[in-house]
Design an enzyme around this catalytic site. Structure first.
Site, PDB file in Angstrom:
ATOM      1  N   GLU A 165      10.934   0.885   9.792  1.00 32.54           N
ATOM      2  CA  GLU A 165      11.607   2.345   9.369  1.00 32.54           C
ATOM      3  C   GLU A 165      11.053   3.187   9.760  1.00 32.54           C
ATOM      4  O   GLU A 165      10.046   3.762   9.032  1.00 32.54           O
ATOM      5  CB  GLU A 165      12.253   2.185   7.967  1.00 32.54           C
ATOM      6  N   CYS A 205      13.508  11.504   6.575  1.00 30.95           N
ATOM      7  CA  CYS A 205      13.877  10.694   7.960  1.00 30.95           C
ATOM      8  C   CYS A 205      15.122  10.839   8.448  1.00 30.95           C
ATOM      9  O   CYS A 205      15.351  11.202   9.696  1.00 30.95           O
ATOM     10  CB  CYS A 205      13.459   9.114   8.069  1.00 30.95           C
ATOM     11  N   GLU A 241      10.251  15.175  15.624  1.00 33.02           N
ATOM     12  CA  GLU A 241      10.517  15.317  14.493  1.00 33.02           C
ATOM     13  C   GLU A 241       9.591  16.144  13.477  1.00 33.02           C
ATOM     14  O   GLU A 241       8.642  15.862  13.518  1.00 33.02           O
ATOM     15  CB  GLU A 241      10.290  13.743  13.878  1.00 33.02           C
ATOM     16  N   GLY A 287       7.237   4.787   8.089  1.00 33.48           N
ATOM     17  CA  GLY A 287       6.549   5.727   8.158  1.00 33.48           C
ATOM     18  C   GLY A 287       6.871   6.338   9.684  1.00 33.48           C
ATOM     19  O   GLY A 287       7.849   6.016  10.115  1.00 33.48           O
ATOM     20  N   SER A 288       5.649   6.630  10.145  1.00 30.42           N
ATOM     21  CA  SER A 288       5.830   7.542  11.477  1.00 30.42           C
ATOM     22  C   SER A 288       5.689   6.624  12.691  1.00 30.42           C
ATOM     23  O   SER A 288       5.250   5.590  12.662  1.00 30.42           O
ATOM     24  CB  SER A 288       4.610   8.349  11.695  1.00 30.42           C
ATOM     25  N   LYS A 342       0.737  -1.192  -0.091  1.00 28.90           N
ATOM     26  CA  LYS A 342       0.059  -0.091  -0.008  1.00 28.90           C
ATOM     27  C   LYS A 342       0.929   1.170  -0.109  1.00 28.90           C
ATOM     28  O   LYS A 342       1.816   1.513   0.989  1.00 28.90           O
ATOM     29  CB  LYS A 342      -0.766   0.051   1.079  1.00 28.90           C
ATOM     30  N   GLY A 352       3.763   3.176  13.432  1.00 26.80           N
ATOM     31  CA  GLY A 352       4.507   1.998  13.534  1.00 26.80           C
ATOM     32  C   GLY A 352       4.085   1.003  14.882  1.00 26.80           C
ATOM     33  O   GLY A 352       4.023  -0.163  14.752  1.00 26.80           O
TER      34      GLY A 352
HETATM   35  P1  NAD Z   1       2.653   7.984   8.317  1.00 28.81           P
HETATM   36  O1  NAD Z   1       3.092   6.956   9.345  1.00 28.81           O
HETATM   37  O2  NAD Z   1       1.654   8.866   8.622  1.00 28.81           O
HETATM   38  O3  NAD Z   1       1.962   7.161   6.951  1.00 28.81           O
HETATM   39  C1  NAD Z   1       2.773   6.125   6.523  1.00 28.81           C
HETATM   40  C2  NAD Z   1       2.081   5.062   5.724  1.00 28.81           C
HETATM   41  O4  NAD Z   1       1.139   4.364   6.862  1.00 28.81           O
HETATM   42  C3  NAD Z   1       1.143   5.657   4.716  1.00 28.81           C
HETATM   43  O5  NAD Z   1       0.935   4.725   3.435  1.00 28.81           O
HETATM   44  C4  NAD Z   1      -0.408   5.586   5.428  1.00 28.81           C
HETATM   45  O6  NAD Z   1      -1.578   5.735   4.719  1.00 28.81           O
HETATM   46  C5  NAD Z   1      -0.358   4.470   6.227  1.00 28.81           C
HETATM   47  N1  NAD Z   1      -1.032   4.179   7.550  1.00 28.81           N
HETATM   48  C6  NAD Z   1      -1.680   5.558   8.312  1.00 28.81           C
HETATM   49  N2  NAD Z   1      -2.472   4.965   9.190  1.00 28.81           N
HETATM   50  C7  NAD Z   1      -2.546   3.622   8.952  1.00 28.81           C
HETATM   51  C8  NAD Z   1      -2.992   2.502   9.836  1.00 28.81           C
HETATM   52  N3  NAD Z   1      -3.938   2.639  10.509  1.00 28.81           N
HETATM   53  N4  NAD Z   1      -3.029   1.114   9.290  1.00 28.81           N
HETATM   54  C9  NAD Z   1      -1.690   0.862   8.412  1.00 28.81           C
HETATM   55  N5  NAD Z   1      -1.516   1.877   7.450  1.00 28.81           N
HETATM   56  C10 NAD Z   1      -1.664   3.096   7.780  1.00 28.81           C
HETATM   57  O7  NAD Z   1       3.808   8.522   7.770  1.00 28.81           O
HETATM   58  P2  NAD Z   1       4.029   9.721   6.453  1.00 28.81           P
HETATM   59  O8  NAD Z   1       3.760  11.079   6.993  1.00 28.81           O
HETATM   60  O9  NAD Z   1       3.493   9.041   5.182  1.00 28.81           O
HETATM   61  O10 NAD Z   1       5.626   9.762   6.388  1.00 28.81           O
HETATM   62  C11 NAD Z   1       6.531  10.441   7.329  1.00 28.81           C
HETATM   63  C12 NAD Z   1       7.276   9.322   8.242  1.00 28.81           C
HETATM   64  O11 NAD Z   1       7.857   8.320   7.623  1.00 28.81           O
HETATM   65  C13 NAD Z   1       8.246  10.441   8.983  1.00 28.81           C
HETATM   66  O12 NAD Z   1       8.088   9.952  10.431  1.00 28.81           O
HETATM   67  C14 NAD Z   1       9.553   9.735   8.296  1.00 28.81           C
HETATM   68  O13 NAD Z   1      10.588   9.777   9.196  1.00 28.81           O
HETATM   69  C15 NAD Z   1       9.088   8.046   8.070  1.00 28.81           C
HETATM   70  N6  NAD Z   1      10.089   8.126   7.329  1.00 28.81           N
HETATM   71  C16 NAD Z   1      10.976   6.962   7.577  1.00 28.81           C
HETATM   72  C17 NAD Z   1      11.950   6.344   6.745  1.00 28.81           C
HETATM   73  C18 NAD Z   1      13.103   5.283   7.190  1.00 28.81           C
HETATM   74  O14 NAD Z   1      13.685   4.780   6.249  1.00 28.81           O
HETATM   75  N7  NAD Z   1      13.270   5.354   8.566  1.00 28.81           N
HETATM   76  C19 NAD Z   1      11.997   6.812   5.290  1.00 28.81           C
HETATM   77  C20 NAD Z   1      11.075   7.716   4.902  1.00 28.81           C
HETATM   78  C21 NAD Z   1      10.120   8.330   5.989  1.00 28.81           C
END
Ligand code: NAD
Length: 502
Positions: free
Chosen positions: A267, A302, A402, A245-246, A192, A250
């Site tokens: 990640e 990130c 962050e 993601g966040s 997704k 996570g």
């Molecule tokens: P987010 O966590 O809001 O969303 C990430 C993904 O999770 C999206 O596809 C979103 O639709 C999905 N999601 C949201 N709610 C969910 C749920 N209840 N169940 C399943 N999936 C769900 O993050 P974002 O705003 O898209 O991205 C920013 C974050 O990503 C930052 O914290 C950044 O540090 C992190 N990030 C980390 C790395 C790494 O390699 N460590 C790389 C890029 C981004």
């Protein structure tokens, strides 16, 4: 005015945003769609389906069938390598088109695509790197522990169906970092993408089909966390969850894994420090540190070095150069080659960044430049001026959260011990950079810093190097042996040659 970014569909190869399930391009069963507003202008670019629980179920069942019945998990190494290398070739061939689609997704400027870590070449290299692992994914042969005439050896087998969820900031790269090792290991996948970055991923999936991956081995479901992501991570037929993601999401992933003990890789975010010592090339340190939070994705990265820990002796020199870099940032249409940096992904994120900037000021940090939303020609987009704070103390929210925006916090320090204490005083642990010309100091700092990657006088992602975080920056690593092994299970085989073993 920021020029319109309405796509010429033929030029950028924009498809109608259909999902990929079991080799077919389909809409959501309930017919629901999501309309994507471009962050630079607020214009609607195109729409795509919102997968509900039933659509996700179809996708997971397709991946399950493709895993259980094959042919991908059973494919010979030679065949898997051929397909993965073909994917890399097609990415190179369609590199410009993919970057244009990514710019339509999240407004990352095309000018930034020439930087290796954000280029199509890097994405292709991730597939090439993992293609190289396919015939080296070996178990081991162990000497018998108790003596006797027998063999003990291990096999590495694909973990099964992978449910992958990625964010919007680097959709092509993050797609590759999940899909390439999973396919190399012989897994099947349902991925997704973020609802804020869907089109480049759909195109990349089409290239993967073209490369000859069997139907059902890669499925793409589109839509937001609720309902799409939620249905995927909670699906009982998924064996492993791989998430970028966040931290908040996570935690949901870990909770969703608990019922069936799904394997998990995470990640997450970072609040990475750059430690700048008086003996460093201070101008370069300042230019690159400020660059990581302002150029390209405007700090929505990130591993952005968002806390600059600067020795008091060189503080003013650092500040002057960082401010100069902020003056070089150019916002606008991501297709314009003169544009260096992107807007924030949506108005919610823009408001959050502006709120944290206000908190920094209220807490007593000194604002050197920026601090407000960009107006005039840029008013329709989510642009925040490059922002530099100094006299920041590490307990302020701008030093702890962050921010995910163009904000650098400078924290002065006096000696190595203080620098290490501040660097490690964070819940995260993704990355750090040490700026010094003293090699012994560089190694002392590298050993003392608790972070997944430490750069010395610079920072460069590599497709074959492990990347991931300590602490709340994640679980596991992407890139290198650890990544591909995380898509496998180890099976121990006991082979007795004599009756006494039985
Ligand atoms: P987010 O966590 O809001 O969303 C990430 C993904 O999770 C999206 O596809 C979103 O639709 C999905 N999601 C949201 N709610 C969910 C749920 N209840 N169940 C399943 N999936 C769900 O993050 P974002 O705003 O898209 O991205 C920013 C974050 O990503 C930052 O914290 C950044 O540090 C992190 N990030 C980390 C790395 C790494 O390699 N460590 C790389 C890029 C981004």
């Amino acid at each position: 005015m920021v020029a319109s970014i309405k796509p010429n569909r033929d030029e950028v190869g924009l498809t109608d945003g259909l999902m990929l399930i079991d080799g077919k391009r389909i809409a959501a069963l309930a017919g629901q769609t999501w309309s994507h507003s471009h962050p630079a202008t607020g214009e609607e670019v195109a729409s795509f389906p919102v997968a509900g629980a039933q659509d996700v179920d179809l996708a997971v069942r397709a991946a399950r069938r493709a895993f259980d019945a094959g042919p991908w998990p059973q494919a010979r190494a030679r065949e898997r390598i051929r397909v993965l290398r073909k994917i890399a070739d097609l990415i190179r061939e369609h590199g410009d088109e993919l970057l244009k689609l990514q710019a339509l997704d999240n407004s990352v400027p095309l000018s930034f695509g020439s930087v290796y870590a954000t280029s199509s070449a890097f994405v292709a290299d991730v597939f090439d790197h993992h293609a190289g692992w396919v015939d080296k994914l070996a178990g081991e042969t162990l000497p018998p522990y108790q003596g006797g005439d027998h063999m003990v050896f291990t096999l590495r087998e694909p973990v099964g169906v992978v449910g992958a969820v990625i964010p919007w900031n680097a959709p092509l790269l993050l797609f590759a970092q999940k899909v390439a090792p999973a396919l190399a290991a012989g897994c099947t996948i349902v991925l997704k993408p973020s609802e804020y970055a869907t089109f480049a991923v759909l195109r990349l999936a089409a290239l993967i089909e073209e490369a000859g991956l069997p139907a059902g081995a890669l499925n793409i479901v589109t839509g937001p966390g609720d309902p799409t992501g939620d249905a995927l991570i909670n699906h009982p037929m998924v064996d492993k969850l791989s998430f970028t993601g966040s931290r908040a999401v996570g935690r949901r992933i870990v909770a969703a894994s608990a019922d069936r003990f799904k394997r998990v890789s995470l990640e997450l975010g970072g609040k990475s420090p750059a430690l700048v010592f008086a003996d460093a090339d201070v101008s370069t340190a300042a230019a690159i540190t400020m660059g990581t939070v302002t150029l390209g994705l405007s700090g929505q990265v990130c591993l952005a070095q968002t806390r600059a820990l600067v020795h008091r002796e060189v503080h003013d020199e650092f500040l002057a150069m960082a401010e100069m870099i902020s003056g070089m940032v150019s916002y606008g249409n991501p297709f314009d080659p003169a544009v260096t940096s992107s807007p924030l992904i949506n108005t919610r994120q823009m408001d959050r960044v502006l709120g944290l900037i206000a908190e920094g000021q209220a807490a007593g940090a000194r604002l050197v430049c920026g601090g407000s939303r960009s107006e005039g020609d840029l008013a329709a987009g989510n642009f925040v001026a490059p922002t530099l704070f100094t006299d920041v103390s590490n307990d302020m929210s701008i030093a702890r959260e962050e921010i995910f925006g163009p904000v650098l916090s400078v924290i002065p320090f006096t000696d190595e011990d203080e620098a290490i204490r501040i660097a490690n005083d964070t819940e995260y642990g993704l990355a750090a950079t040490v700026w010094t010309n003293d090699i012994k100091r560089a190694f002392r700092m590298t050993k003392a810093i608790r972070a997944g990657t430490v750069g010395i006088n610079g920072y460069q992602l590599e497709p074959h190097a492990a990347f991931g975080g300590y602490g709340q920056s994640g679980l596991g690593r992407e890139g290198g042996r650890g990544a591909i092994e995380s898509y496998t299970e180890v099976k121990t085989v006991l082979l007795p040659f004599t009756d006494e073993m039985m």
